[in-house]
Design a protein around this motif. Structure first.
Motif, PDB file in Angstrom:
ATOM      1  N   LEU A 211      -4.793  -0.194 -16.344  1.00 51.51           N
ATOM      2  CA  LEU A 211      -4.135   0.752 -15.139  1.00 51.51           C
ATOM      3  C   LEU A 211      -4.140   2.183 -15.703  1.00 51.51           C
ATOM      4  O   LEU A 211      -3.405   3.120 -15.261  1.00 51.51           O
ATOM      5  CB  LEU A 211      -3.088   0.242 -14.305  1.00 51.51           C
ATOM      6  CG  LEU A 211      -3.480  -0.869 -13.559  1.00 51.51           C
ATOM      7  CD1 LEU A 211      -1.947  -1.575 -13.273  1.00 51.51           C
ATOM      8  CD2 LEU A 211      -4.046  -0.598 -12.241  1.00 51.51           C
TER       9      LEU A 211
ATOM     10  N   TYR B  67       1.120  10.324 -11.842  1.00 46.99           N
ATOM     11  CA  TYR B  67      -0.113  10.195 -11.425  1.00 46.99           C
ATOM     12  C   TYR B  67      -0.797   8.975 -12.132  1.00 46.99           C
ATOM     13  O   TYR B  67      -1.657   8.303 -11.561  1.00 46.99           O
ATOM     14  CB  TYR B  67      -0.895  11.580 -11.570  1.00 46.99           C
ATOM     15  CG  TYR B  67      -2.270  11.460 -10.780  1.00 46.99           C
ATOM     16  CD1 TYR B  67      -2.145  11.918  -9.581  1.00 46.99           C
ATOM     17  CD2 TYR B  67      -3.561  11.180 -11.329  1.00 46.99           C
ATOM     18  CE1 TYR B  67      -3.530  11.782  -8.579  1.00 46.99           C
ATOM     19  CE2 TYR B  67      -4.512  11.237 -10.773  1.00 46.99           C
ATOM     20  CZ  TYR B  67      -4.671  11.694  -9.545  1.00 46.99           C
ATOM     21  OH  TYR B  67      -5.760  11.390  -8.681  1.00 46.99           O
ATOM     22  N   SER B  68      -0.534   8.856 -13.433  1.00 48.19           N
ATOM     23  CA  SER B  68      -1.291   7.768 -14.118  1.00 48.19           C
ATOM     24  C   SER B  68      -0.543   6.435 -13.882  1.00 48.19           C
ATOM     25  O   SER B  68      -0.972   5.561 -14.195  1.00 48.19           O
ATOM     26  CB  SER B  68      -1.191   7.992 -15.829  1.00 48.19           C
ATOM     27  OG  SER B  68      -1.442   9.672 -16.004  1.00 48.19           O
ATOM     28  N   ASN B  69       0.831   6.655 -13.370  1.00 45.70           N
ATOM     29  CA  ASN B  69       1.652   5.501 -13.589  1.00 45.70           C
ATOM     30  C   ASN B  69       1.568   4.772 -12.221  1.00 45.70           C
ATOM     31  O   ASN B  69       1.958   3.573 -12.049  1.00 45.70           O
ATOM     32  CB  ASN B  69       3.005   5.755 -14.191  1.00 45.70           C
ATOM     33  CG  ASN B  69       3.274   5.746 -15.625  1.00 45.70           C
ATOM     34  OD1 ASN B  69       2.503   5.238 -16.197  1.00 45.70           O
ATOM     35  ND2 ASN B  69       4.099   6.615 -16.123  1.00 45.70           N
ATOM     36  N   GLN B  70       1.543   5.732 -11.199  1.00 39.88           N
ATOM     37  CA  GLN B  70       1.722   5.100  -9.930  1.00 39.88           C
ATOM     38  C   GLN B  70       0.671   4.111  -9.321  1.00 39.88           C
ATOM     39  O   GLN B  70       1.187   3.018  -8.648  1.00 39.88           O
ATOM     40  CB  GLN B  70       1.620   6.210  -8.849  1.00 39.88           C
ATOM     41  CG  GLN B  70       0.267   6.894  -8.541  1.00 39.88           C
ATOM     42  CD  GLN B  70       0.388   7.988  -7.989  1.00 39.88           C
ATOM     43  OE1 GLN B  70       1.375   8.340  -7.094  1.00 39.88           O
ATOM     44  NE2 GLN B  70      -0.837   8.480  -7.481  1.00 39.88           N
ATOM     45  N   MET B  71      -0.465   3.848 -10.027  1.00 37.46           N
ATOM     46  CA  MET B  71      -1.375   2.777  -9.510  1.00 37.46           C
ATOM     47  C   MET B  71      -0.483   1.449  -9.939  1.00 37.46           C
ATOM     48  O   MET B  71      -1.027   0.160  -9.492  1.00 37.46           O
ATOM     49  CB  MET B  71      -2.751   2.764 -10.199  1.00 37.46           C
ATOM     50  CG  MET B  71      -3.573   3.907  -9.283  1.00 37.46           C
ATOM     51  SD  MET B  71      -3.345   4.061  -7.760  1.00 37.46           S
ATOM     52  CE  MET B  71      -4.421   2.663  -7.274  1.00 37.46           C
ATOM     53  N   SER B  72       0.433   1.332 -10.967  1.00 38.16           N
ATOM     54  CA  SER B  72       0.735   0.040 -11.464  1.00 38.16           C
ATOM     55  C   SER B  72       1.718  -0.626 -10.560  1.00 38.16           C
ATOM     56  O   SER B  72       1.972  -1.555 -10.352  1.00 38.16           O
ATOM     57  CB  SER B  72       1.571   0.157 -12.680  1.00 38.16           C
ATOM     58  OG  SER B  72       2.465   1.241 -12.716  1.00 38.16           O
ATOM     59  N   TRP B  73       2.126   0.477  -9.405  1.00 39.13           N
ATOM     60  CA  TRP B  73       2.978  -0.106  -8.378  1.00 39.13           C
ATOM     61  C   TRP B  73       2.418  -1.233  -7.665  1.00 39.13           C
ATOM     62  O   TRP B  73       3.279  -2.259  -7.247  1.00 39.13           O
ATOM     63  CB  TRP B  73       3.326   0.989  -7.620  1.00 39.13           C
ATOM     64  CG  TRP B  73       4.545   2.002  -7.769  1.00 39.13           C
ATOM     65  CD1 TRP B  73       5.710   1.505  -8.364  1.00 39.13           C
ATOM     66  CD2 TRP B  73       4.838   3.162  -7.286  1.00 39.13           C
ATOM     67  NE1 TRP B  73       6.391   2.381  -8.434  1.00 39.13           N
ATOM     68  CE2 TRP B  73       5.824   3.569  -7.938  1.00 39.13           C
ATOM     69  CE3 TRP B  73       3.918   3.964  -6.537  1.00 39.13           C
ATOM     70  CZ2 TRP B  73       6.508   4.780  -7.514  1.00 39.13           C
ATOM     71  CZ3 TRP B  73       4.488   5.392  -6.397  1.00 39.13           C
ATOM     72  CH2 TRP B  73       5.733   5.615  -6.767  1.00 39.13           C
ATOM     73  N   LEU B  74       1.145  -1.060  -7.298  1.00 35.94           N
ATOM     74  CA  LEU B  74       0.357  -1.889  -6.569  1.00 35.94           C
ATOM     75  C   LEU B  74       0.609  -3.305  -7.312  1.00 35.94           C
ATOM     76  O   LEU B  74       0.760  -4.501  -6.689  1.00 35.94           O
ATOM     77  CB  LEU B  74      -0.892  -1.663  -6.442  1.00 35.94           C
ATOM     78  CG  LEU B  74      -1.006  -0.524  -5.468  1.00 35.94           C
ATOM     79  CD1 LEU B  74      -2.682  -0.084  -5.485  1.00 35.94           C
ATOM     80  CD2 LEU B  74      -0.526  -0.509  -4.197  1.00 35.94           C
ATOM     81  N   ASN B  75       0.402  -3.353  -8.559  1.00 34.69           N
ATOM     82  CA  ASN B  75       0.596  -4.532  -9.607  1.00 34.69           C
ATOM     83  C   ASN B  75       1.942  -5.265  -9.440  1.00 34.69           C
ATOM     84  O   ASN B  75       2.020  -6.554  -9.439  1.00 34.69           O
ATOM     85  CB  ASN B  75      -0.069  -4.111 -10.855  1.00 34.69           C
ATOM     86  CG  ASN B  75      -0.775  -5.405 -11.419  1.00 34.69           C
ATOM     87  OD1 ASN B  75      -0.047  -6.537 -11.507  1.00 34.69           O
ATOM     88  ND2 ASN B  75      -1.838  -5.025 -11.824  1.00 34.69           N
TER      89      ASN B  75
ATOM     90  N   ASP C  62       0.814  -1.095  -0.002  1.00 36.62           N
ATOM     91  CA  ASP C  62      -0.045  -0.026  -0.195  1.00 36.62           C
ATOM     92  C   ASP C  62       0.919   1.121   0.111  1.00 36.62           C
ATOM     93  O   ASP C  62       1.988   1.371   0.660  1.00 36.62           O
ATOM     94  CB  ASP C  62      -0.872   0.027   1.274  1.00 36.62           C
ATOM     95  CG  ASP C  62      -1.934   1.121   1.092  1.00 36.62           C
ATOM     96  OD1 ASP C  62      -2.173   1.563   0.124  1.00 36.62           O
ATOM     97  OD2 ASP C  62      -2.661   1.414   2.088  1.00 36.62           O
TER      98      ASP C  62
ATOM     99  N   THR D   1      -1.452   3.313 -17.770  1.00 39.30           N
ATOM    100  CA  THR D   1      -0.199   3.803 -17.589  1.00 39.30           C
ATOM    101  C   THR D   1       0.169   4.564 -19.035  1.00 39.30           C
ATOM    102  O   THR D   1      -0.563   4.343 -19.885  1.00 39.30           O
ATOM    103  CB  THR D   1       0.715   2.485 -17.457  1.00 39.30           C
ATOM    104  OG1 THR D   1       0.401   1.621 -18.513  1.00 39.30           O
ATOM    105  CG2 THR D   1       0.468   1.823 -16.285  1.00 39.30           C
TER     106      THR D   1
END
Lengths: 406, 337
Positions: A213, A342-350, A37, A215
């Motif tokens: 996501l 901002y667009s890319n950071q959600m891919s971290w979780l993955n 998280d 990206t």
């Protein structure tokens, strides 16, 4: 092995692996990551708020300060939005100047990233070499714009400085330097055994996930999505030349979407940028570089403007997006910046899921995060989210200063 | 001897401790400068490690709230003491080891693990998750490199034994009887392989890149040492410096034991000084090749890579070297049963 305890490691907000503050919380079992998280929002600077109290000509220079690495991209995106609202016709030559600086910015940004990536892998020699190679691009930018960072060259309605004929040999010399160095860099980065060992099959983002996501930029291209604002929605001078999105299969066999592929994409984008600058230099038209030399007239035009527009630019890290709404007043009524992180950071979780602790720094760095471009303020107290107004932020800041002074 | 400590031993111990610390810091300075030059940097001045240590000793110890204070404070002292103790068993130049008569090479192998174990204890006692992960990694690293190190040491001692040398497990004997001079062609190849293994064990033993996984600055912000500050950190730094001297000396004794006085007729104090200078050059060479050069040219291993590398490749190289030495003994001098 199945009954190993899961323990919790906080990484951040300040950690040597990250250049900017962000808090990650990892659930770790042994050395493996079981849960991720993250909480951004540690370095909010209220730039949008400041912008909404200034006129567009001033905001263009504020935009330069959003990010020290992709200053031109932000300014260019904002200027394009304003120019669309106010129907300002940018001279042809200014488009070329903007594009050339933007490409040099891409070169230095990718080399900077390459150095950071090497450092995260514990390969400090490569980090120092990459940054020394980057100096050449910085020098050219300084030679052309007068500044190494915060170039301040893009202006609403054009650019502030023209290139003179005698400046072209210096650009050409820099391009030749990089052409000579590219093979060396490729050997150092892509054929090094330890780098291959650490980056292949590490932080894999599948094409489908990359699409879902949302990206952008090199992160998306490394997963096989041929997305590039320069070719999808050409701006500045990119409409006049052909820009091909760089996919990792130019070097590696096939597209894997791992960290190695992201290194490949960024290094070969440097090659692509060299070609683009050369073509732009060949085709550069003559003429003025500013729509109107009197700032008062630009300001007056902006003040009369009404409407909304978006400016999209392919920043080195990916799509940079500015939304502006003007309402017949000096300052914009709304200004929304969406940087590529901002667009890319959600891919971290993955991509962090299931990897090892040792891979955290390089995987986090592999999307080239820039937290201070991205941070939004969000205050959560007792599970309830408050909207912070400018006045409230100012009050909090004054209170904190008083507390510190006591 | 038990019950009465000779005064020379006491003076020797103090002298060796001072020598180990000073020379270790000089080695660190040289290593930093060399690495910097290879990375196209200027690097810090040679005396920078001394400045760092002086600064750390001026600072306060900060002990985390949830640390086990006794272990946390004892660990750096134990690490430094153990590092100095190793040096007491190693011959330096033509000077015999201070405690030469009281132990042998197996003891040195044991002592080499003590600073590492002290760091593990200190890391676990500090109560930080980073240090805990670092300690786990340090233990795994130790398990990984102990095997090739033991193989290299035992193989050389065994070869001396096979050649009929008395007391082959004493470091004095190893230093005075270069193995190179008694082995044939297969033995020389075997020794070269063991040298490669030893050159790779050194960075792991000293926790330098590519084997600095327990400390990994970008991953664990310093790992084991993350909670250490001030004087305790200074002691750990000194322990690391002394350990550098000890590991390099061990490599010199095992593989490059020649003295300059064997070739040049020098006697008395001049001979001892010449030997010391020559010895210092050999130590510098070892540090340059197996610490500076390796750390400049590589990225950090992941912990599973590290174990694969040491258990797989380096142990195999060590085994190959050992088998060649055995073959050499059987072909040449004959095994002394």
């Amino acid at each position: 092995m199945a009954n190993k305890p899961v323990y919790n490691i906080p990484i951040g907000p300040i950690h040597p692996a990250f250049k900017e503050p962000i808090l990650f919380t990892f659930d770790i079992q042994g050395e493996q990551i079981k849960g991720v998280d993250f909480a951004p929002g540690k370095t909010h600077r209220a730039i949008e708020w400041m912008g909404m109290r200034r006129n567009p000509v001033q905001i263009a220079h504020l935009c330069d300060r959003i990010c020290g690495i992709c200053g031109v991209s932000h300014t260019l995106a904002f200027s394009r939005a304003i120019e669309q609202i106010a129907e300002i016709e940018v001279p042809e030559r200014a488009h070329y100047v903007r594009s050339i600086i933007a490409e040099f910015e891409r070169i230095q940004s990718h080399l900077l990233w390459a150095g950071v990536a090497a450092h995260e892998l514990g390969f400090d020699t490569l980090f120092h070499l990459a940054w020394r190679v980057r100096e050449e691009a910085m020098d050219v930018i300084e030679y052309l714009t007068g500044n190494r960072v915060n170039y301040g060259i893009v202006q609403v309605g054009g650019v502030r400085r023209d290139f003179t004929e005698d400046q072209f040999p210096r650009i050409e010399q820099a391009l030749q330097t990089y052409e000579g160095l590219v093979n060396k860099l490729v050997t150092l980065f892509l054929e090094d055994t330890t780098i291959k060992l650490r980056s292949m099959n590490c932080g894999v983002l599948s094409e489908r996930d990359a699409l879902e996501l949302c990206t952008v930029g090199p992160t998306a291209r490394a997963s096989g999505l041929a997305l590039d604002v320069r070719s999808d929605a050409p701006y500045a001078a990119y409409g006049d030349i052909e820009v091909k999105p760089v996919l990792p299969d130019v070097y590696s066999d096939g597209i894997h979407g791992d960290v190695y592929d992201r290194i490949v994409v960024r290094l070969f984008e440097v090659v692509e940028s060299i070609r683009i600058v050369r073509e732009l230099m060949d085709q550069m038209p003559v003429g003025p570089v500013l729509w109107e030399t009197k700032y008062a007239k630009i300001l007056a035009t902006c003040k009369k403007a009404e409407g909304e527009a978006i400016g999209r630019v392919e920043a080195p890290r990916g799509e940079c997006f500015h939304y502006v709404r003007m309402n017949r007043s000096e300052a914009p009524e709304a200004w929304k910046v969406k940087a590529s992180t901002y667009s890319n950071q959600m891919s971290w979780l993955n991509i962090l899921q299931g990897e090892q602790i040792a891979d955290i720094p390089i995987i986090v760095a592999s999307i080239d995060p820039c937290m201070s471009c991205t941070d939004r303020v969000s205050v959560i107290r007792d599970g309830r989210q408050d909207v912070m107004t400018g006045e409230a932020l100012h009050r909090l800041s004054v209170e904190k200063t008083r507390r510190l002074q006591e | 001897m038990i019950g009465m400590v000779p005064i020379t031993a006491v003076i020797g111990c103090i002298g060796i401790a001072v020598y180990g610390i000073l020379f270790g810091l000089v080695l660190q300075g040289v290593d930093r400068k060399c690495a910097a030059r290879m990375q196209a940097r200027y690097g810090p001045p040679l005396h920078q490690p001394f400045i760092d240590i002086a600064k750390l000793f001026c600072k306060d110890n900060i002990i985390p709230k949830n640390a086990v204070t006794s272990v946390f404070n004892a660990a750096p002292v134990i690490a430094l003491a153990a590092s100095v103790t190793i040096l007491l068993y190693l011959p330096i130049g033509s000077i015999a080891p201070v405690l030469g008569g009281w132990g042998d090479i197996i003891l040195v192998l044991y002592l080499l693990t003590v600073p590492g174990l002290a760091m593990v204890a200190g890391g676990l006692a500090s109560g930080s998750p980073y240090a805990t992960v670092g300690s786990q990694r340090e233990m795994v690293t130790m398990i990984a490199y102990e095997m090739p190190l033991a193989i290299a040491v035992i193989a050389i001692a065994w070869r001396l034994y096979a050649a009929g040398v008395t007391d082959p497990f004493s470091l004095v004997t190893i230093a005075q009887t270069p193995v190179w001079s008694i082995v044939g062609i297969p033995g020389i190849i075997g020794m070269l392989l063991l040298m490669v293994a030893m050159a790779w064990v050194t960075p792991a033993e000293l926790s330098r890149v590519p084997c600095d996984t327990p400390e990994a600055e970008t991953e664990l912000c310093g790992g084991i040492l993350v909670e250490y500050s001030g004087k305790n950190l200074a002691l750990f730094t000194l322990s690391g410096a002394v350990k550098t001297v000890a590991m390099a000396t061990l490599a010199v004794v095992l593989f490059l034991p020649w003295n300059i006085t064997w070739f040049v007729p020098l006697a008395g104090a001049a001979g001892i000084i010449a030997d010391l200078v020559f010895f210092a050059v050999k130590v510098l060479l070892v540090v340059f090749f197996s610490v500076s050069l390796i750390r400049v040219g590589m990225a950090r291993f992941r912990i599973n890579h590290l174990v694969t590398f040491y258990w797989g490749y380096i142990t195999l190289i060590g085994f190959a070297g050992m088998i060649l030495l055995v073959l050499d003994a059987m072909l040449g001098m004959g095994v002394v049963a």
